[in-house]
Design an enzyme around this catalytic site. Structure first.
Site, PDB file in Angstrom:
ATOM      1  N   THR A   1      66.359 -87.968 -16.610  1.00 51.63           N
ATOM      2  CA  THR A   1      65.259 -88.573 -17.258  1.00 51.63           C
ATOM      3  C   THR A   1      64.458 -89.434 -16.289  1.00 51.63           C
ATOM      4  OG1 THR A   1      66.619 -88.625 -19.197  1.00 51.63           O
ATOM      5  CG2 THR A   1      64.604 -89.933 -19.258  1.00 51.63           C
TER       6      THR A   1
ATOM      7  N   THR B   1      62.767 -85.329 -19.157  1.00 47.15           N
ATOM      8  CA  THR B   1      64.219 -85.304 -18.978  1.00 47.15           C
ATOM      9  C   THR B   1      64.763 -83.892 -18.825  1.00 47.15           C
ATOM     10  OG1 THR B   1      66.329 -86.011 -19.950  1.00 47.15           O
ATOM     11  CG2 THR B   1      64.650 -85.296 -21.497  1.00 47.15           C
TER      12      THR B   1
ATOM     13  N   SER C   1      66.064 -86.580 -29.382  1.00 47.68           N
ATOM     14  CA  SER C   1      65.976 -87.308 -28.116  1.00 47.68           C
ATOM     15  C   SER C   1      65.947 -88.795 -28.421  1.00 47.68           C
ATOM     16  CB  SER C   1      64.695 -86.888 -27.397  1.00 47.68           C
ATOM     17  OG  SER C   1      64.423 -87.746 -26.321  1.00 47.68           O
TER      18      SER C   1
HETATM   19  O1  DON Z   1      66.247 -87.127 -24.580  1.00 47.82           O
HETATM   20  C1  DON Z   1      67.259 -87.802 -24.499  1.00 47.82           C
HETATM   21  O2  DON Z   1      67.517 -88.713 -25.263  1.00 47.82           O
HETATM   22  C2  DON Z   1      68.226 -87.525 -23.358  1.00 47.82           C
HETATM   23  N1  DON Z   1      68.053 -86.167 -22.926  1.00 47.82           N
HETATM   24  C3  DON Z   1      67.987 -88.517 -22.258  1.00 47.82           C
HETATM   25  C4  DON Z   1      68.956 -88.388 -21.119  1.00 47.82           C
HETATM   26  C5  DON Z   1      68.813 -89.444 -20.114  1.00 47.82           C
HETATM   27  O3  DON Z   1      68.108 -90.405 -20.271  1.00 47.82           O
HETATM   28  C6  DON Z   1      69.628 -89.274 -18.909  1.00 47.82           C
HETATM   29  N2  DON Z   1      69.152 -90.064 -17.809  1.00 47.82           N
HETATM   30  N3  DON Z   1      69.226 -91.010 -17.272  1.00 47.82           N
END
Ligand code: DON
Length: 476
Positions: free
Chosen positions: A288, A306, A359
């Site tokens: 992300t 992300t 998400s």
């Molecule tokens: O959309 C979401 O909530 C997840 N795919 C976010 C993942 C995420 O933030 C990982 N990174 N640091």
């Protein structure tokens, strides 16, 4: 992300009826990936609102990919973690061959310049052919070919049929400010609003910034909102997501159940008003990273993208340098089964063809008297919601400029598991105070990565990058 995982995030460890490890199927390999949406969104935004053509930006990106860069400490950590994650597949697994080849860590002490010539070539191809080249051209063809050979499910029509959706943002207010957020299928906008709505019932300023009273009340608001997330949230094109989750009266009811002295049980979701009839519209047509940017023309942009966890599915489409996401893990594999982030979900977020996973992305703009005050967003799975709330609370309730708001110590509660994640910098005193109020506490070294631009002291624009990660805000 992988660092965080080692520090105690739960991994999906269930087995489904077939005895396959669903936690891993949704996290690594060809079954973990959904159709990538980012390029379609960027092409749309560049064409409608950009000054620079996408081809120009892609050419610049191609030069960076070609020339390479020296990965910093946290990037190296993520690569090491991701390689470790796929070690279960054995060194020769063809699914992860490309990933291992491109992201091979150099031996200790050796300088590493990461060059990605295939990615550079792909960027140039896309600069010429546009998004169509990605979704209906060479990239899609290669990806599908690779999937077909390895048991993946995506086919040409899945790629060719992908369209970005334009959605009305969700709007709420917080102590006289307007809060504009991202609607479902992200839960971010709805729950940032729900938490802030609940918090309006409490005078956080009088409690004092970072006092146990304040932290406890914010944690209690998070618990209630995340319980609702688990029950109600999903893709509004497929399930009915009640708008009443953002209702101020509903929030007042939830706030009434918060005892400032101790944690009260939150057994499940609440019942928002008009849950059946007043729902988010299904819009028929028409690792992300968050960017916050403001330009001299007065545009304020929050953009979160992300691939889910570090390096997504760890599947690289051969010859393209493109890493496929593991967004399937943002669905609920089965009711009550935790995903990578320990989040549980229900029917509303069950897997279905053509459906977008839930998400927590929360790009948010806060306005005062119609003028933007702050644009903020974050990385870190469900903690994104808490990070956005904390940045807004620090800005609005405690008058913190962006840099200070992001430096502030963080905590997070997502209902299940029933524990407060507390950054170590809080020290034992805060942990004890929360335990005394009935919370379970789990330490984490650091929580998340927030990016923001906002008005600092004297009304000057200030760009702030989270001090927990490398990089810095750029202000001209
Ligand atoms: O959309 C979401 O909530 C997840 N795919 C976010 C993942 C995420 O933030 C990982 N990174 N640091």
């Amino acid at each position: 992300m992988d660092g965080r995982r080692r520090r105690g995030w739960r991994r999906g460890t269930c087995t489904c009826a077939t005895g396959r490890w669903t936690g891993r199927l949704s996290q690594h390999g060809v079954l973990a990936a959904g159709v990538p949406g980012e390029l379609a969104a960027l092409a749309h935004v560049a064409a409608r609102h950009g000054r620079l053509p996408l081809s120009w930006s892609l050419e610049r990106a191609a030069r960076v990919a070609e020339k390479g860069f020296v990965p910093g400490r946290s990037y190296r950590g993520r690569v090491a973690g991701a390689l470790d994650e796929v070690s279960f597949a054995g060194p020769a697994a063809p699914e992860f061959e490309e990933f291992r080849r491109i992201w091979r860590l150099p031996s200790a002490g050796k300088r590493w310049v990461l060059r990605q010539p295939e990615l550079a070539m792909t960027y140039r191809r896309l600069a010429e052919g546009g998004a169509a080249e990605f979704y209906r051209g060479e990239v899609a063809r290669r990806a599908v070919e690779f999937m077909r050979a390895r048991g993946g499910l995506m086919r040409e029509p899945d790629w060719a049929g992908y369209e970005p959706r334009l959605r009305e943002p969700v709007r709420s207010t917080y102590r006289g400010h307007e809060v504009v957020g991202f609607p479902p299928p992200s839960s971010g906008g709805v729950h940032v609003a729900e938490i802030l709505n609940i918090l309006e019932a409490f005078d956080l300023k009088a409690m004092g910034e970072d006092t146990p009273e304040m932290v406890h009340v914010v944690v209690e608001a998070m618990r209630r909102a995340f319980a609702d997330r688990a029950r109600w949230l999903g893709d509004p094109d497929h399930v009915r997501v009640p708008r009443g989750l953002m209702d101020r009266g509903y929030a007042a009811g939830l706030a009434g159940g918060i005892d400032p002295a101790r944690a009260t049980p939150v057994d499940g979701a609440g019942q928002p008003p008009r849950a059946e009839e007043d729902v988010f519209e299904a819009e028929r047509w028409r690792h992300t990273t968050h960017f916050a940017a403001v330009d001299e023309a007065g545009n304020w942009v929050g953009c979160t993208a992300t691939v889910n966890t570090s390096f997504g599915s760890k599947v690289v489409v051969p010859g393209t340098g493109i890493v496929l996401n593991n967004e399937m893990d943002d669905f609920a594999a089965a009711p009550g089964v935790p995903n990578f982030f320990g989040l549980v979900g229900a029917e509303a977020n069950a897997v279905a063809g053509g459906k977008r996973p839930l998400s927590s992305m929360s790009p948010t703009v806060v306005l005062k008297d119609g003028r933007p005050l702050l644009v903020v967003g974050a990385a870190g799975g469900p903690t994104i919601i808490s990070q956005a709330v904390l940045a807004i609370v620090r800005a609005v309730d405690f008058g913190r400029p962006p840099g200070e708001a992001l430096r502030g110590r963080r905590f997070h509660h997502q209902w299940r598991p029933d524990e407060v994640l507390l950054e170590r910098s809080w020290g034992e005193g805060m942990a004890r105070a929360l335990r005394d109020r009935g919370h379970r506490v789990r330490w984490v070294d650091e929580l998340g990565a927030t990016q923001a631009v906002g008005l600092g002291r004297l009304g000057r624009l200030e760009a702030a990058s989270d001090p927990r990660v490398e990089g810095m805000g750029a202000t001209r």
